[in-house]
Scaffold this active site. Structure first.
Site, PDB file in Angstrom:
ATOM      1  N   GLY A  80      23.421  51.380 -34.023  1.00 32.80           N
ATOM      2  CA  GLY A  80      22.834  49.882 -33.537  1.00 32.80           C
ATOM      3  C   GLY A  80      25.212  49.675 -32.316  1.00 32.80           C
ATOM      4  N   ASP A  81      24.801  48.839 -31.443  1.00 32.88           N
ATOM      5  CA  ASP A  81      25.380  47.996 -29.800  1.00 32.88           C
ATOM      6  C   ASP A  81      25.680  49.386 -29.644  1.00 32.88           C
ATOM      7  OD1 ASP A  81      25.469  46.114 -31.416  1.00 32.88           O
ATOM      8  OD2 ASP A  81      27.364  46.463 -32.779  1.00 32.88           O
ATOM      9  N   GLU A  82      24.410  50.415 -28.750  1.00 32.66           N
ATOM     10  CA  GLU A  82      24.080  51.453 -28.385  1.00 32.66           C
ATOM     11  C   GLU A  82      24.804  51.255 -26.972  1.00 32.66           C
ATOM     12  OE1 GLU A  82      22.476  50.562 -30.353  1.00 32.66           O
ATOM     13  OE2 GLU A  82      22.702  53.039 -32.014  1.00 32.66           O
ATOM     14  N   GLY A  83      23.885  50.058 -26.292  1.00 34.93           N
ATOM     15  CA  GLY A  83      23.681  49.503 -24.974  1.00 34.93           C
ATOM     16  C   GLY A  83      22.419  49.367 -24.838  1.00 34.93           C
ATOM     17  N   LYS A  84      21.193  48.930 -25.508  1.00 33.40           N
ATOM     18  CA  LYS A  84      19.751  48.803 -25.414  1.00 33.40           C
ATOM     19  C   LYS A  84      19.380  47.910 -24.767  1.00 33.40           C
ATOM     20  CE  LYS A  84      19.834  47.688 -30.001  1.00 33.40           C
ATOM     21  NZ  LYS A  84      21.112  48.367 -30.988  1.00 33.40           N
ATOM     22  N   GLY A  85      20.278  46.357 -24.682  1.00 33.54           N
ATOM     23  CA  GLY A  85      20.329  45.070 -23.946  1.00 33.54           C
ATOM     24  C   GLY A  85      20.228  45.495 -21.938  1.00 33.54           C
ATOM     25  N   ALA A 139      21.159  40.504 -33.941  1.00 39.62           N
ATOM     26  CA  ALA A 139      20.856  41.520 -33.012  1.00 39.62           C
ATOM     27  C   ALA A 139      22.355  40.679 -31.787  1.00 39.62           C
ATOM     28  CB  ALA A 139      19.869  42.274 -32.510  1.00 39.62           C
ATOM     29  N   GLY A 140      22.082  41.509 -31.404  1.00 43.83           N
ATOM     30  CA  GLY A 140      23.180  40.939 -29.880  1.00 43.83           C
ATOM     31  C   GLY A 140      23.405  41.836 -28.977  1.00 43.83           C
ATOM     32  N   HIS A 141      22.337  41.249 -27.992  1.00 45.21           N
ATOM     33  CA  HIS A 141      22.223  42.809 -26.880  1.00 45.21           C
ATOM     34  C   HIS A 141      23.045  41.701 -25.980  1.00 45.21           C
ATOM     35  CE1 HIS A 141      18.636  44.460 -29.127  1.00 45.21           C
ATOM     36  NE2 HIS A 141      19.390  44.401 -30.293  1.00 45.21           N
ATOM     37  N   ARG A 147       5.488  38.677 -50.737  1.00 42.51           N
ATOM     38  CA  ARG A 147       4.005  37.722 -50.394  1.00 42.51           C
ATOM     39  C   ARG A 147       4.509  36.170 -50.340  1.00 42.51           C
ATOM     40  NH1 ARG A 147       0.688  42.016 -53.091  1.00 42.51           N
ATOM     41  NH2 ARG A 147       2.449  41.486 -55.292  1.00 42.51           N
ATOM     42  N   GLN A 201      19.020  46.641 -33.713  1.00 42.10           N
ATOM     43  CA  GLN A 201      20.100  47.632 -34.574  1.00 42.10           C
ATOM     44  C   GLN A 201      20.113  49.375 -34.424  1.00 42.10           C
ATOM     45  OE1 GLN A 201      18.201  44.655 -36.583  1.00 42.10           O
ATOM     46  NE2 GLN A 201      19.467  44.205 -35.852  1.00 42.10           N
ATOM     47  N   THR A 212      27.472  39.490 -31.753  1.00 45.02           N
ATOM     48  CA  THR A 212      26.950  38.531 -33.151  1.00 45.02           C
ATOM     49  C   THR A 212      27.876  37.667 -34.032  1.00 45.02           C
ATOM     50  OG1 THR A 212      24.629  39.477 -32.728  1.00 45.02           O
ATOM     51  CG2 THR A 212      25.253  38.123 -35.227  1.00 45.02           C
ATOM     52  N   ASP A 227      31.882  56.180 -19.079  1.00 48.03           N
ATOM     53  CA  ASP A 227      33.130  55.311 -18.509  1.00 48.03           C
ATOM     54  C   ASP A 227      34.464  55.746 -19.466  1.00 48.03           C
ATOM     55  OD1 ASP A 227      31.384  53.614 -19.387  1.00 48.03           O
ATOM     56  OD2 ASP A 227      33.239  51.792 -18.717  1.00 48.03           O
TER      57      ASP A 227
END
Ligand code: GDP
Ligand code: IMO
Ligand code: MG
Length: 428
Positions: free
Chosen positions: A12-17, A39-41, A143, A224, A300, A333
């Protein structure tokens, strides 16, 4: 046009956002297919405005994109309203957001149970985000869950909540010594929240398939990451859904054959939040430097992220498990200014070399990284916009990662902004 999936290749937190925001410029639809407000994008707009999205797809910042919270997501009604209000306050048009009628709801008792079970686990805790994610998915699979469509039928909603609380209150009171929740109060709050977004509830499965038939581009935004997947991750230190690319089909109702491209978002080093094995973790000054230079603090929960070197055993695994066609390598970077940069190429487990992810969790816990050292670079690379502009050592680092990860690196992030990106091969 086909469907494209964006997935996290690590923890997670790879830069998906950022990747979703960038690719969303070419898409008509952006869809979240699993997870919830764990999640936190982060998206940084060209004017420098910084947005943190938890539940709403990152496409919301692009006014031309239609956004869908798919059936595979778990939705906390109060959080949805708060996030919508936060965006509207900043003049973001939220008119283009739909919610699947089949998405399950996170109820107040899910949040309560998530927190008490973690406390009860003590040192063995998973380190969840405390947002009720696991308990909500438990109810879905058992269910006994409540879905968005139940907000449209008060009688059914009441029956479901009463039935759920009959059992859960016993657990809360008798096992965990907490207060019981009142069914009427829970229903009234959820109905009050639901009334404010009922107009967004839709048959999104049908809409997405019709969009694909019309030739529109659908971008599926994972949250994630691969190693947090309940099937393919470092179980039990995982989340309770399938972030891997297969989850994009089930979590949205799109046939897997419609997915043409799977983009793995891969950080140039590794981070993890919460408990669980992390073979390349650095518990020293170097780990602290990566955390500081990379700004590795949770979007998050604000927790410090654990940091470590790049792990190619994991990226190879992610390529296979997701069928990754292209990588978007982020945060290159952050590695500027290091004399040498170690890359984990394999593990040593109890004296044995393992080139692939060990079969058992015990072996993953015993894995010691086998490192190869690459020479670093000292130039500031944040202004580079072509691969050729990168220092030779940075290019060699990317090429080595590509070779070890078994998929091409098609884009490279050199800063958080949308334009701080090097595109080597078009992704849309
Ligand atoms: P997500 O959960 O995968 O969307 O990632 P997060 O938003 O939680 O964390 C990624 C962080 O890295 C955010 O603060 C981004 O703004 C930032 N970021 C993304 N790509 C790059 C990049 O290439 N370089 C730098 N320096 N920061 C980046
Ligand atoms: P994004 O989408 C990083 C982690 C938690 C914990 C485990 C289970 O921003 O990459 P949960 O609350 O899901 O039951 O917690 O998963 N976790 C994340 N780590 N990024 C995330 O999301 C995460 N969402 C959950 O820290 O270890
Ligand atoms: Mg994040």
């Amino acid at each position: 046009m086909p469907a494209i999936v964006v997935i996290g290749a690590q923890w997670g937190d790879e830069g998906k956002g950022k990747a979703t925001d960038l690719l969303g410029e070419h898409a008509q639809w952006v869809v979240r297919y699993q997870g919830g407000n764990n999640a936190g994008h982060t998206v940084v707009l060209p004017d420098g405005q910084n947005f943190a999205l938890h539940l709403i797809p990152s496409g919301i910042l692009n006014p031309a994109v239609k956004n869908v919270i798919g059936n595979g997501v778990v939705v906390d009604p109060g959080v949805l309203l708060e996030e919508l209000a936060g965006l509207e306050e900043r003049d973001v048009n939220t008119g283009n957001l739909l919610l699947s009628a089949d998405a399950h709801l996170i109820m107040p008792y899910h949040v309560a149970i998530d927190r008490v079970t973690e406390r009860y686990l003590g040192k063995a805790k998973i380190g969840t985000t405390g947002r009720g994610i696991g308990p909500a998915y438990q109810d879905k699979v058992s269910r006994v869950g409540v879905r968005a469509q139940d907000l449209l039928d008060e009688k059914i909603l009441r029956q479901k909540v009463e039935a759920a609380l009959e059992f859960k209150n016993q657990v809360l009171v008798k096992v965990y010594n907490r207060k019981a929740l009142d069914a009427n109060e829970v229903v009234d709050t959820v109905l009050e929240h639901g009334a404010k977004f009922a107009h967004r509830i839709a048959d999104t499965r049908l809409l997405l398939n019709q969009a694909l038939e019309r030739g529109e581009l659908v971008l599926l935004e994972g949250s994630q990451g691969t190693l947090l997947d309940v099937d393919h991750g470092t179980y039990p230190f995982v989340t309770s859904s399938n972030p891997t690319s297969g989850g994009a089909a089930t979590g949205s109702g799109i046939g897997p054959g419609k997915i043409s491209t799977v983009i793995g978002i891969l950080k140039a080093y590794t981070t993890r939040v919460g408990s669980g094995p992390f073979p390349t973790e650095l518990n020293d000054d170097m780990g602290e430097l990566l955390r500081k230079n990379g700004g590795e603090f949770g979007v998050t929960t604000g927790r410090s992220r654990r940091t470590g070197w790049f792990d190619a055993v994991i990226s190879r695994y992610a390529t296979r498990v997701n069928g990754i066609t292209d990588y978007f390598l982020t945060k290159l970077d952050v590695l500027s200014g290091l004399e040498t940069i170690p890359i984990c190429v394999a593990y040593e487990v109890d004296g044995r070399r393992c080139d692939e992810m060990p079969m058992t969790q015990t072996d993953v816990h015993h894995a010691v990284p086998v490192y190869e050292e690459m020479p670093g670079w000292f130039e500031d690379i944040s202004g580079c916009r072509t691969f050729e502009e990168l220092p030779a050592n940075a290019r060699a680092y990317v090429e080595r990662l590509e070779e070890l990860s078994l998929a091409r690196v098609s884009a490279i992030g050199v800063g958080p902004g949308r334009d701080e990106t090097i595109v080597r091969h078009s992704l849309t």
